[in-house]
Design a protein around this motif. Structure first.
Motif, PDB file in Angstrom:
ATOM      1  N   THR A   1      12.654 -29.673  32.609  1.00  0.00           N
ATOM      2  CA  THR A   1      13.418 -30.569  32.131  1.00  0.00           C
ATOM      3  C   THR A   1      14.390 -31.201  33.026  1.00  0.00           C
ATOM      4  N   ILE A   2      14.389 -32.515  33.251  1.00  0.00           N
ATOM      5  CA  ILE A   2      15.363 -33.231  34.207  1.00  0.00           C
ATOM      6  C   ILE A   2      16.459 -33.928  33.525  1.00  0.00           C
ATOM      7  N   TYR A   3      17.608 -33.459  33.905  1.00  0.00           N
ATOM      8  CA  TYR A   3      18.792 -34.172  33.637  1.00  0.00           C
ATOM      9  C   TYR A   3      19.496 -35.021  34.711  1.00  0.00           C
ATOM     10  N   GLU A   4      19.932 -36.037  34.252  1.00  0.00           N
ATOM     11  CA  GLU A   4      20.587 -37.133  35.301  1.00  0.00           C
ATOM     12  C   GLU A   4      21.962 -37.553  34.751  1.00  0.00           C
ATOM     13  N   PHE A   5      23.050 -37.576  35.739  1.00  0.00           N
ATOM     14  CA  PHE A   5      24.257 -38.182  35.656  1.00  0.00           C
ATOM     15  C   PHE A   5      24.987 -38.622  36.701  1.00  0.00           C
ATOM     16  N   ASP A   6      26.105 -39.559  36.403  1.00  0.00           N
ATOM     17  CA  ASP A   6      26.703 -39.966  37.290  1.00  0.00           C
ATOM     18  C   ASP A   6      27.984 -39.672  37.176  1.00  0.00           C
ATOM     19  N   TYR A   7      29.009 -39.589  38.432  1.00  0.00           N
ATOM     20  CA  TYR A   7      30.236 -39.355  38.459  1.00  0.00           C
ATOM     21  C   TYR A   7      30.982 -40.239  39.437  1.00  0.00           C
ATOM     22  N   THR A   8      32.188 -40.530  39.354  1.00  0.00           N
ATOM     23  CA  THR A   8      32.860 -41.056  40.665  1.00  0.00           C
ATOM     24  C   THR A   8      34.093 -40.280  40.840  1.00  0.00           C
ATOM     25  N   LYS A   9      34.365 -40.020  42.240  1.00  0.00           N
ATOM     26  CA  LYS A   9      35.124 -39.182  42.802  1.00  0.00           C
ATOM     27  C   LYS A   9      36.124 -40.009  43.738  1.00  0.00           C
ATOM     28  N   LYS A  10      37.428 -39.977  43.515  1.00  0.00           N
ATOM     29  CA  LYS A  10      38.270 -40.678  44.369  1.00  0.00           C
ATOM     30  C   LYS A  10      38.920 -39.655  45.294  1.00  0.00           C
ATOM     31  N   ARG A  11      38.982 -40.130  46.805  1.00  0.00           N
ATOM     32  CA  ARG A  11      39.835 -39.379  47.625  1.00  0.00           C
ATOM     33  C   ARG A  11      41.082 -39.749  47.908  1.00  0.00           C
ATOM     34  N   ARG A  12      42.143 -38.880  47.912  1.00  0.00           N
ATOM     35  CA  ARG A  12      43.319 -38.947  48.106  1.00  0.00           C
ATOM     36  C   ARG A  12      43.633 -39.100  49.623  1.00  0.00           C
ATOM     37  N   THR A  13      44.527 -40.152  49.987  1.00  0.00           N
ATOM     38  CA  THR A  13      44.767 -39.977  51.433  1.00  0.00           C
ATOM     39  C   THR A  13      46.143 -39.076  51.910  1.00  0.00           C
TER      40      THR A  13
END
Length: 106
Positions: free
Chosen positions: A94-106
Motif C-alpha cells: 500500500t503506497i501513501y504519499e504526502f507533502d510538507y514544507t519546513k522552514k529553516r530558521r537563521t
C-alpha cells in the motif's frame, strides 16, 4: 518529521530499502526535497514530497490504520493507493504519499 510519523505508527521502517526485511508489516520511505526561498537563500525553505511503501505478508488493516492515524495526527493530508499484491515479492503493498514544507530558521 517522516521518522517521527513512522515511529508513531509503530510500523518498522527504513529509508530506501530493507536489506533484510523483517517479518510482518514494514515500511520503506523516500523523501524528495526541493529547496526554495528568497534570492540568495534558497535553502531556507524545504519542500518535502514523501512516499511510504507499506509491505504486508497478509492484508493487515491494523497496520494501515496505524499508518493513516500517524499521518493524520501530524496534520497532513495524504493520498493512498489501493493495496495490491506483488507476485515476485509475495507481499501486499500500500503506497501513501504526502507533502510538507519546513522552514529553516537563521
Amino acid at each position: 518529521m517522516v521518522n517521527d510519523i513512522l515511529n508513531a505508527s509503530g510500523v518498522q521502517h527504513r529509508r530506501g530499502r530493507f536489506p533484510h526485511p523483517p517479518k510482518g508489516a514494514y515500511a520503506v520511505f523516500f523523501d524528495n526535497v526541493t529547496l526554495d526561498g528568497p534570492d540568495g537563500h534558497p535553502e531556507w525553505v524545504e519542500k518535502h514530497s514523501v512516499m511510504v511503501e507499506l509491505y504486508e505478508p497478509a492484508p493487515d488493516d491494523a497496520a494501515e490504520a496505524a499508518m493513516e492515524a500517524a499521518i493524520a495526527a501530524a496534520g497532513l493530508e495524504y493520498e493512498k493507493q489501493d493495496r495490491f499484491w506483488i507476485q515476485a515479492e509475495q507481499m501486499y503493498q500500500t503506497i501513501y504519499e504526502f507533502d510538507y514544507t519546513k522552514k529553516r530558521r537563521t
